[in-house]
Motif scaffolding. Structure first.
Motif, PDB file in Angstrom:
ATOM      1  N   MET A  12       2.987 -30.538 -86.181  1.00 66.01           N
ATOM      2  CA  MET A  12       1.626 -31.055 -85.885  1.00 66.01           C
ATOM      3  C   MET A  12       0.883 -30.318 -85.121  1.00 66.01           C
ATOM      4  O   MET A  12      -0.246 -30.048 -85.205  1.00 66.01           O
ATOM      5  CB  MET A  12       1.659 -32.608 -85.516  1.00 66.01           C
ATOM      6  CG  MET A  12       2.277 -33.597 -86.542  1.00 66.01           C
ATOM      7  SD  MET A  12       1.037 -33.904 -87.650  1.00 66.01           S
ATOM      8  CE  MET A  12       1.766 -34.732 -88.760  1.00 66.01           C
ATOM      9  N   TRP A  13       1.516 -29.572 -84.218  1.00 68.66           N
ATOM     10  CA  TRP A  13       0.712 -28.701 -83.150  1.00 68.66           C
ATOM     11  C   TRP A  13       0.434 -27.564 -83.755  1.00 68.66           C
ATOM     12  O   TRP A  13      -0.934 -27.156 -83.841  1.00 68.66           O
ATOM     13  CB  TRP A  13       1.569 -28.342 -81.905  1.00 68.66           C
ATOM     14  CG  TRP A  13       1.022 -27.234 -81.097  1.00 68.66           C
ATOM     15  CD1 TRP A  13      -0.097 -27.526 -80.426  1.00 68.66           C
ATOM     16  CD2 TRP A  13       1.101 -25.844 -81.296  1.00 68.66           C
ATOM     17  NE1 TRP A  13      -0.455 -26.280 -79.839  1.00 68.66           N
ATOM     18  CE2 TRP A  13       0.197 -25.086 -80.447  1.00 68.66           C
ATOM     19  CE3 TRP A  13       2.147 -25.042 -81.861  1.00 68.66           C
ATOM     20  CZ2 TRP A  13       0.090 -23.804 -80.302  1.00 68.66           C
ATOM     21  CZ3 TRP A  13       1.974 -23.751 -81.802  1.00 68.66           C
ATOM     22  CH2 TRP A  13       1.191 -23.150 -80.902  1.00 68.66           C
ATOM     23  N   VAL A  14       1.117 -26.916 -84.893  1.00 66.71           N
ATOM     24  CA  VAL A  14       1.034 -25.860 -85.498  1.00 66.71           C
ATOM     25  C   VAL A  14      -0.343 -25.783 -86.238  1.00 66.71           C
ATOM     26  O   VAL A  14      -1.256 -25.163 -86.345  1.00 66.71           O
ATOM     27  CB  VAL A  14       2.126 -25.217 -86.339  1.00 66.71           C
ATOM     28  CG1 VAL A  14       1.700 -24.144 -87.082  1.00 66.71           C
ATOM     29  CG2 VAL A  14       3.313 -24.721 -85.294  1.00 66.71           C
ATOM     30  N   VAL A  15      -0.529 -27.029 -87.116  1.00 66.83           N
ATOM     31  CA  VAL A  15      -1.545 -27.133 -87.936  1.00 66.83           C
ATOM     32  C   VAL A  15      -2.841 -27.796 -87.416  1.00 66.83           C
ATOM     33  O   VAL A  15      -3.781 -27.659 -87.720  1.00 66.83           O
ATOM     34  CB  VAL A  15      -1.175 -27.904 -89.254  1.00 66.83           C
ATOM     35  CG1 VAL A  15      -0.361 -26.851 -90.099  1.00 66.83           C
ATOM     36  CG2 VAL A  15      -0.148 -29.215 -89.215  1.00 66.83           C
ATOM     37  N   GLY A  16      -2.388 -28.677 -86.241  1.00 67.28           N
ATOM     38  CA  GLY A  16      -3.408 -29.492 -85.887  1.00 67.28           C
ATOM     39  C   GLY A  16      -4.262 -28.751 -84.679  1.00 67.28           C
ATOM     40  O   GLY A  16      -5.547 -29.267 -84.393  1.00 67.28           O
ATOM     41  N   SER A  17      -3.478 -27.952 -83.992  1.00 61.63           N
ATOM     42  CA  SER A  17      -4.230 -27.157 -82.753  1.00 61.63           C
ATOM     43  C   SER A  17      -5.492 -26.434 -83.217  1.00 61.63           C
ATOM     44  O   SER A  17      -5.323 -25.737 -84.192  1.00 61.63           O
ATOM     45  CB  SER A  17      -3.311 -26.447 -82.305  1.00 61.63           C
ATOM     46  OG  SER A  17      -3.812 -25.698 -81.317  1.00 61.63           O
ATOM     47  N   ASP A  18      -6.542 -26.456 -82.422  1.00 61.44           N
ATOM     48  CA  ASP A  18      -7.592 -25.694 -82.778  1.00 61.44           C
ATOM     49  C   ASP A  18      -7.315 -24.128 -82.096  1.00 61.44           C
ATOM     50  O   ASP A  18      -8.307 -23.268 -82.463  1.00 61.44           O
ATOM     51  CB  ASP A  18      -8.911 -26.038 -82.009  1.00 61.44           C
ATOM     52  CG  ASP A  18      -9.325 -27.367 -82.788  1.00 61.44           C
ATOM     53  OD1 ASP A  18      -9.234 -27.420 -83.941  1.00 61.44           O
ATOM     54  OD2 ASP A  18     -10.014 -28.136 -82.081  1.00 61.44           O
ATOM     55  N   SER A  19      -6.333 -23.980 -81.494  1.00 55.27           N
ATOM     56  CA  SER A  19      -5.890 -22.701 -80.686  1.00 55.27           C
ATOM     57  C   SER A  19      -5.541 -21.580 -81.663  1.00 55.27           C
ATOM     58  O   SER A  19      -4.989 -21.783 -82.903  1.00 55.27           O
ATOM     59  CB  SER A  19      -4.924 -22.926 -79.794  1.00 55.27           C
ATOM     60  OG  SER A  19      -4.435 -21.469 -79.548  1.00 55.27           O
ATOM     61  N   LEU A  20      -6.142 -20.437 -81.418  1.00 50.56           N
ATOM     62  CA  LEU A  20      -5.796 -19.343 -82.221  1.00 50.56           C
ATOM     63  C   LEU A  20      -4.475 -18.902 -82.226  1.00 50.56           C
ATOM     64  O   LEU A  20      -3.824 -18.285 -82.964  1.00 50.56           O
ATOM     65  CB  LEU A  20      -6.625 -18.148 -81.996  1.00 50.56           C
ATOM     66  CG  LEU A  20      -8.113 -18.050 -82.356  1.00 50.56           C
ATOM     67  CD1 LEU A  20      -8.845 -16.868 -81.700  1.00 50.56           C
ATOM     68  CD2 LEU A  20      -8.576 -18.109 -83.791  1.00 50.56           C
ATOM     69  N   TRP A  21      -3.747 -19.406 -81.155  1.00 49.20           N
ATOM     70  CA  TRP A  21      -2.180 -19.132 -81.049  1.00 49.20           C
ATOM     71  C   TRP A  21      -1.314 -20.014 -81.941  1.00 49.20           C
ATOM     72  O   TRP A  21      -0.153 -19.526 -81.961  1.00 49.20           O
ATOM     73  CB  TRP A  21      -1.895 -19.268 -79.600  1.00 49.20           C
ATOM     74  CG  TRP A  21      -2.845 -18.158 -78.791  1.00 49.20           C
ATOM     75  CD1 TRP A  21      -3.736 -18.453 -77.957  1.00 49.20           C
ATOM     76  CD2 TRP A  21      -2.419 -16.773 -78.647  1.00 49.20           C
ATOM     77  NE1 TRP A  21      -4.149 -17.253 -77.512  1.00 49.20           N
ATOM     78  CE2 TRP A  21      -3.394 -16.202 -77.715  1.00 49.20           C
ATOM     79  CE3 TRP A  21      -1.237 -15.887 -79.301  1.00 49.20           C
ATOM     80  CZ2 TRP A  21      -3.499 -14.826 -77.595  1.00 49.20           C
ATOM     81  CZ3 TRP A  21      -1.602 -14.428 -78.887  1.00 49.20           C
ATOM     82  CH2 TRP A  21      -2.724 -14.177 -78.196  1.00 49.20           C
ATOM     83  N   SER A  22      -1.884 -20.976 -82.568  1.00 44.60           N
ATOM     84  CA  SER A  22      -0.981 -21.643 -83.360  1.00 44.60           C
ATOM     85  C   SER A  22      -1.070 -20.994 -84.950  1.00 44.60           C
ATOM     86  O   SER A  22      -0.436 -19.986 -85.094  1.00 44.60           O
ATOM     87  CB  SER A  22      -1.449 -23.098 -83.338  1.00 44.60           C
ATOM     88  OG  SER A  22      -2.890 -23.046 -83.890  1.00 44.60           O
ATOM     89  N   TYR A  23      -1.505 -21.863 -85.994  1.00 41.87           N
ATOM     90  CA  TYR A  23      -1.344 -21.270 -87.133  1.00 41.87           C
ATOM     91  C   TYR A  23      -1.848 -19.865 -87.705  1.00 41.87           C
ATOM     92  O   TYR A  23      -1.049 -19.189 -88.002  1.00 41.87           O
ATOM     93  CB  TYR A  23      -1.967 -22.395 -88.002  1.00 41.87           C
ATOM     94  CG  TYR A  23      -1.857 -22.251 -89.475  1.00 41.87           C
ATOM     95  CD1 TYR A  23      -0.348 -22.412 -90.239  1.00 41.87           C
ATOM     96  CD2 TYR A  23      -2.668 -21.428 -90.288  1.00 41.87           C
ATOM     97  CE1 TYR A  23      -0.376 -22.090 -91.526  1.00 41.87           C
ATOM     98  CE2 TYR A  23      -2.108 -21.361 -91.864  1.00 41.87           C
ATOM     99  CZ  TYR A  23      -1.211 -21.621 -92.165  1.00 41.87           C
ATOM    100  OH  TYR A  23      -0.999 -21.388 -93.737  1.00 41.87           O
ATOM    101  N   PRO A  24      -3.104 -19.678 -87.004  1.00 38.36           N
ATOM    102  CA  PRO A  24      -3.609 -18.067 -87.596  1.00 38.36           C
ATOM    103  C   PRO A  24      -2.746 -17.169 -86.812  1.00 38.36           C
ATOM    104  O   PRO A  24      -2.308 -16.127 -87.727  1.00 38.36           O
ATOM    105  CB  PRO A  24      -4.880 -18.318 -86.684  1.00 38.36           C
ATOM    106  CG  PRO A  24      -5.416 -19.468 -86.871  1.00 38.36           C
ATOM    107  CD  PRO A  24      -4.009 -20.299 -86.360  1.00 38.36           C
ATOM    108  N   THR A  25      -2.025 -17.086 -85.784  1.00 38.46           N
ATOM    109  CA  THR A  25      -1.123 -16.150 -85.119  1.00 38.46           C
ATOM    110  C   THR A  25       0.076 -16.105 -85.925  1.00 38.46           C
ATOM    111  O   THR A  25       0.630 -15.087 -86.106  1.00 38.46           O
ATOM    112  CB  THR A  25      -0.984 -16.521 -83.727  1.00 38.46           C
ATOM    113  OG1 THR A  25      -2.186 -16.131 -82.806  1.00 38.46           O
ATOM    114  CG2 THR A  25      -0.108 -15.379 -83.189  1.00 38.46           C
ATOM    115  N   ILE A  26       0.562 -17.252 -86.312  1.00 40.24           N
ATOM    116  CA  ILE A  26       1.913 -17.297 -86.945  1.00 40.24           C
ATOM    117  C   ILE A  26       1.629 -16.639 -88.529  1.00 40.24           C
ATOM    118  O   ILE A  26       2.482 -15.664 -88.639  1.00 40.24           O
ATOM    119  CB  ILE A  26       2.545 -18.655 -86.963  1.00 40.24           C
ATOM    120  CG1 ILE A  26       2.744 -19.173 -85.645  1.00 40.24           C
ATOM    121  CG2 ILE A  26       3.704 -18.783 -88.059  1.00 40.24           C
ATOM    122  CD1 ILE A  26       2.899 -20.521 -85.664  1.00 40.24           C
ATOM    123  N   LEU A  27       0.665 -16.889 -89.128  1.00 38.66           N
ATOM    124  CA  LEU A  27       0.272 -16.392 -90.199  1.00 38.66           C
ATOM    125  C   LEU A  27       0.154 -14.834 -90.001  1.00 38.66           C
ATOM    126  O   LEU A  27       0.681 -13.871 -90.886  1.00 38.66           O
ATOM    127  CB  LEU A  27      -1.129 -17.082 -90.751  1.00 38.66           C
ATOM    128  CG  LEU A  27      -1.507 -16.675 -92.105  1.00 38.66           C
ATOM    129  CD1 LEU A  27      -0.418 -17.361 -93.072  1.00 38.66           C
ATOM    130  CD2 LEU A  27      -2.876 -17.265 -92.572  1.00 38.66           C
TER     131      LEU A  27
END
Lengths: 155, 162
Positions: A12-27
């Motif tokens: 939920m954090w990975v996809v829900g967070s607006d932070s660039l450090w979540s989903y975009p950084t993992i991608l």
């Protein structure tokens, strides 16, 4: 189980967070890892096919170190990317095709390491004929894995 | 500039490519394959310039470069096609400009290297420590290409003005 994985607090954090450090950084990490893995395999395969013959076998072994480092990055980032979309990806044929291509490519790369870059090959600059066909197979499989991965966004 | 972007987007070529379903995913796949060729070959040479793998004769480390440049060529072609298809998406993206900046930096760095240090580089024997200038060139190149990758992949997420 897949649904629970996808609904976990972490997912939920990975996809829900607006932070660039979540989903975009993992991608992006997954793409950095891709560049390191396939970039290393590319150089290894070219060497087997006769490019850069003056690069000593002992030094080429270091490239496999980069290869496995990249693989560790992508195994970790890939698990997260799977977790956040587990139900969809588990049922996506092109994802299973991608995993199969990677598995075969990994086995082939490990085999190239053994037959062309083992200690027995030290000081030589030519590689056995069967290593050459493995190198061609490796190039084709990695390219196909990239295509399958990219098509996951469309199929 | 705004006028050029809207004109380009309205041209027949841009519209036709954009409306052909398979063009975008195909270009993306080629773009990803090209980047691995470039980063593999250039990364190997850059690391050698930086002083890693010193037992590799520098001329030998450079022999993978034509294949890296082939990857760069694939990406310049597919990258240009992306721009033709969606000019406004790129021209107004800070991430895209950052990407272009690092492509130019990597290019100038390589040109500077070839024109000033290029001949000297081949005289560096195996096991010899590279001079500081080589290390800087290698480091700038490696970091620039990864920055290009970073801003390319982050393009949908940063500096879009949304």
């Amino acid at each position: 189980m897949l649904q629970r994985l996808q609904d976990s607090a972490f997912s939920m954090w990975v996809v829900g967070s607006d932070s660039l450090w979540s989903y975009p950084t993992i991608l992006t990490l997954h793409t950095v890892g891709l560049a390191i893995i396939v970039g290393s395999a590319f150089v290894i395969d070219l060497r087997v096919l006769g490019i850069g013959r003056d690069v000593p076998v002992q030094q080429m072994r270091k490239v496999f170190g980069f290869f496995w480092t990249g693989f560790a990055v992508n195994l970790a980032s890939g698990l997260v990317l799977f977790a956040v979309d587990a139900v969809h990806k588990a049922g996506q044929p092109v994802f299973l095709v991608k995993l199969t291509l990677i598995a075969v490519a990994i086995v082939i790369t490990a085999r190239i390491r053994r037959i062309a870059f083992g200690t027995a090959a030290d000081g030589t600059s030519t590689t056995p004929g069967d290593a050459r066909s493995l190198a061609v197979a490796s190039l084709v499989l990695w390219a196909a894995a990239i295509i399958a991965g990219r098509l996951m966004a469309y199929l | 500039m705004y006028g050029f972007i809207t004109w380009l987007e309205s041209t027949g070529v841009s519209t036709a490519l954009r409306n052909t379903t398979w063009v975008w995913p195909t270009c993306e796949s080629i773009h990803f394959i090209g980047l691995t060729m470039l980063i593999g070959a250039a990364g190997f040479f850059d690391l050698r310039l930086m002083g890693f793998m010193r037992r590799v004769p520098i001329a030998a480390a450079k022999s993978f470069m034509p294949y890296g440049i082939a990857g760069l060529a694939l990406n310049l072609v597919t990258g240009t096609l992306f721009f033709i298809m969606r000019p406004s998406m790129y021209a107004f993206s800070a991430a895209w400009w950052a990407k272009v900046f690092f492509i130019v930096l990597a290019g100038l760095n390589a040109m500077l290297f070839e024109t000033t240090l290029g001949a000297r580089v081949l005289t560096l024997g195996p096991g010899e420590a590279p001079p500081t200038s080589f290390r800087i060139v290698g480091c700038v190149s490696l970091l620039s290409w990864f920055a290009v990758l970073y801003f390319g992949r982050m393009l949908p997420y940063i500096g879009t003005g949304n």
